[in-house]
Design an enzyme around this catalytic site. Structure first.
Site, PDB file in Angstrom:
ATOM      1  N   ALA A  75     -18.611  -4.419  -1.554  1.00 21.32           N
ATOM      2  CA  ALA A  75     -18.332  -3.293  -1.313  1.00 21.32           C
ATOM      3  C   ALA A  75     -16.973  -2.657  -2.443  1.00 21.32           C
ATOM      4  O   ALA A  75     -16.547  -3.949  -3.494  1.00 21.32           O
ATOM      5  CB  ALA A  75     -16.802  -2.880   0.168  1.00 21.32           C
TER       6      ALA A  75
ATOM      7  N   HIS B 227      -6.787   4.700   1.149  1.00 23.87           N
ATOM      8  CA  HIS B 227      -7.067   4.177   0.071  1.00 23.87           C
ATOM      9  C   HIS B 227      -8.826   4.600   1.231  1.00 23.87           C
ATOM     10  O   HIS B 227      -8.875   5.087   2.068  1.00 23.87           O
ATOM     11  CB  HIS B 227      -7.646   2.780   0.140  1.00 23.87           C
ATOM     12  CG  HIS B 227      -7.407   1.667   1.105  1.00 23.87           C
ATOM     13  ND1 HIS B 227      -7.908   0.666   0.831  1.00 23.87           N
ATOM     14  CD2 HIS B 227      -6.886   1.818   2.321  1.00 23.87           C
ATOM     15  CE1 HIS B 227      -7.606  -0.380   2.229  1.00 23.87           C
ATOM     16  NE2 HIS B 227      -7.106   0.376   3.118  1.00 23.87           N
TER      17      HIS B 227
ATOM     18  N   ARG C  98      -0.239   7.802  -1.569  1.00 26.11           N
ATOM     19  CA  ARG C  98       0.504   6.328  -1.313  1.00 26.11           C
ATOM     20  C   ARG C  98       1.634   7.247  -1.881  1.00 26.11           C
ATOM     21  O   ARG C  98       1.701   7.661  -2.876  1.00 26.11           O
ATOM     22  CB  ARG C  98      -0.277   5.210  -2.065  1.00 26.11           C
ATOM     23  CG  ARG C  98      -1.452   4.658  -2.237  1.00 26.11           C
ATOM     24  CD  ARG C  98      -1.748   3.570  -2.762  1.00 26.11           C
ATOM     25  NE  ARG C  98      -3.472   3.536  -2.735  1.00 26.11           N
ATOM     26  CZ  ARG C  98      -4.031   2.525  -3.373  1.00 26.11           C
ATOM     27  NH1 ARG C  98      -2.958   1.747  -4.111  1.00 26.11           N
ATOM     28  NH2 ARG C  98      -4.928   2.252  -2.884  1.00 26.11           N
TER      29      ARG C  98
ATOM     30  N   VAL D 272     -11.854  -8.701   1.346  1.00 22.98           N
ATOM     31  CA  VAL D 272     -13.123  -9.776   0.950  1.00 22.98           C
ATOM     32  C   VAL D 272     -13.281 -10.683  -0.202  1.00 22.98           C
ATOM     33  O   VAL D 272     -11.958 -11.327  -0.003  1.00 22.98           O
ATOM     34  CB  VAL D 272     -13.707  -8.636  -0.808  1.00 22.98           C
ATOM     35  CG1 VAL D 272     -14.005  -7.432  -0.803  1.00 22.98           C
ATOM     36  CG2 VAL D 272     -11.842  -8.484  -1.806  1.00 22.98           C
TER      37      VAL D 272
ATOM     38  N   TRP E 139       0.881  -1.023  -0.084  1.00 23.14           N
ATOM     39  CA  TRP E 139       0.144   0.155  -0.047  1.00 23.14           C
ATOM     40  C   TRP E 139       1.029   1.325  -0.016  1.00 23.14           C
ATOM     41  O   TRP E 139       0.748   2.084   0.102  1.00 23.14           O
ATOM     42  CB  TRP E 139      -0.987   0.179   0.995  1.00 23.14           C
ATOM     43  CG  TRP E 139      -2.051  -1.748   1.206  1.00 23.14           C
ATOM     44  CD1 TRP E 139      -2.353  -1.778   1.375  1.00 23.14           C
ATOM     45  CD2 TRP E 139      -3.047  -1.444   0.677  1.00 23.14           C
ATOM     46  NE1 TRP E 139      -2.757  -3.059   1.822  1.00 23.14           N
ATOM     47  CE2 TRP E 139      -3.710  -2.400   0.662  1.00 23.14           C
ATOM     48  CE3 TRP E 139      -3.803  -0.316  -0.795  1.00 23.14           C
ATOM     49  CZ2 TRP E 139      -4.917  -3.393   0.028  1.00 23.14           C
ATOM     50  CZ3 TRP E 139      -4.691  -0.808  -1.238  1.00 23.14           C
ATOM     51  CH2 TRP E 139      -5.634  -1.559  -1.205  1.00 23.14           C
TER      52      TRP E 139
ATOM     53  N   GLN F 211     -10.326   8.864  -4.408  1.00 21.73           N
ATOM     54  CA  GLN F 211     -12.065   7.238  -4.476  1.00 21.73           C
ATOM     55  C   GLN F 211     -12.463   7.520  -4.206  1.00 21.73           C
ATOM     56  O   GLN F 211     -13.273   8.154  -3.491  1.00 21.73           O
ATOM     57  CB  GLN F 211     -10.625   6.050  -2.925  1.00 21.73           C
ATOM     58  CG  GLN F 211      -9.459   5.588  -3.870  1.00 21.73           C
ATOM     59  CD  GLN F 211      -8.950   3.406  -3.346  1.00 21.73           C
ATOM     60  OE1 GLN F 211     -10.079   4.649  -2.625  1.00 21.73           O
ATOM     61  NE2 GLN F 211      -8.098   3.319  -3.678  1.00 21.73           N
TER      62      GLN F 211
END
Ligand code: YSA
Length: 349
Positions: free
Chosen positions: A312, A175, A201, A258, A158, A215
């Site tokens: 999501a 994020h 980032r 996820v 990340w 985002q």
């Protein structure tokens, strides 16, 4: 020379000089030279003591009379010059009320702000509420609650800006996904929110990567939510944003928060999917990641994963603008070049 002759000489010279004083400064200088504490007439009055006693009263009266005459002449001249000065300044400051006014420079919202407003409207029609979250985050929300523990290799990908490591690790959010946990901690299902905002980032910049970008996170949790709901929502988004002819693509991808995970892409509107500079000749533009919320994430915020499921997604706002408006370089959005920004100018309401 008699006293009277001396006074007449002073009088003549003084009145002649006062008559030629063309401005207030010269007149005030005149007053200082003739009537001031060290002025000519004052000096004359002081010198009266040297005269024989019997001449002094008459000489004093004559000098005082001249003083009054010169003072009155000065007052009249000063008033006239002050009035002339005022007239001159008024003439200089005069405003021509018949001239057309100057066009005020009216700004416009930034294209990213416009896109976020548009996305919020689209999602509002699908029942999603827009909420906002902190850009300075704890690692707990940015990673831990998203099933990325500190020893997990996914944490390294990340490219995180770490602000403080003392007590809780404080980071600039990489994020908008930490808002998933924050939202679920505060509400009970059904949950339907979108979260627009800045992310950071520590990445090398290029045409499609910025160190600061935006985002839009989406989260829906309820009983019986399935992958079909996720696909339907993102397909509808693409339809509204890019037009009914656009095709969408979901490919398997991995995100620890996820299961299953996908990447979501739309066929390139610039070249119609044939391949161009913007889509890097692939015909597709990746908009973001998505998937079904991992049971561990649901458990982490106290939801029962046996009862609730959810989907999501996290979409790149600049990416969507680039695709829709044919912008070839993401760096243009924060570049502050007005020639670029003015192309998105809209009348403010
Ligand atoms: C995945 C699954 C979920 O259930 C929810 C969200 C996500 C997305 C995940 N949080 C995420 O950030 N994935 S991502 O790293 O691939 O970024 C998503 C999108 O953000 C990218 O597709 C891209 O459009 C944009 N993005 C990422 N890094 C960027 C960037 N845009 C500009 N500059 C960068 N450096």
């Amino acid at each position: 020379m008699t006293v009277q002759t001396s006074l007449d000489t002073i009088r003549e010279r003084a009145l002649a000089e006062l008559g030629t004083a063309a401005d207030l400064a010269t007149a005030r200088d005149w007053e200082r030279r003739f009537l001031g504490a060290k002025g000519e007439l004052t000096a004359f009055l002081r010198g009266l003591g040297a005269l024989p006693a019997e001449e002094r009263p008459a000489a004093g009266r004559a000098a005082n009379t001249l003083k009054q005459e010169l003072s009155a002449a000065y007052a009249a001249r000063e008033t006239a010059l002050a009035a002339a000065d005022l007239d001159r300044r008024l003439a200089e400051d005069a405003v021509d009320v018949t001239l057309p006014g100057r066009q005020p420079a009216v700004g416009s919202t930034h294209p990213v702000t416009q896109m976020i407003a548009e996305l919020s409207d689209i999602f509002a029609l699908m029942g999603f509420q827009t909420v906002f979250g902190p850009e300075v985050e704890t690692a707990h929300y940015n990673f831990d609650l998203l099933n990325i523990p500190s020893d997990h290799p996914a944490r390294d990908v990340w490219d995180t800006f770490v602000l403080d490591t003392d007590e809780a690790e404080i980071v600039l959010r990489t994020h908008t996904s930490p808002m998933q946990a924050r939202t679920m901690e505060q509400r009970q299902p059904p949950v339907r929110v979108v979260v627009p905002g800045r992310c950071y980032r520590y990445e090398a910049q290029d045409a499609s990567h910025e160190w600061m970008f935006h985002q839009l996170e989406g989260l829906a949790v309820d009983e019986r939510i399935t992958m079909a709901d996720l696909k339907g929502v993102l397909r509808e988004l693409a339809r509204q944003l890019f037009g009914p002819e656009r095709r969408v693509r979901f490919r398997c991808d991995f995100f620890p928060f996820v299961e299953p995970g996908v990447d979501f892409a739309v066929d390139c509107a610039i070249c119609g999917g044939k391949g161009c500079r913007v889509c890097k000749q692939t015909g597709w533009l990746e908009m973001g990641g998505a998937g079904m919320v991992h049971p561990k994430v649901l458990q982490g915020v106290g939801y029962d994963p046996e009862r609730y499921t959810g989907f999501a997604f996290g979409l790149g706002v600049e990416r969507m603008l680039m695709m829709r408006d044919g912008v070839g370089d993401v760096r243009a959005f924060a570049g502050n070049d007005l020639r670029f920004l003015r192309q998105f100018a809209r009348a403010q309401v």
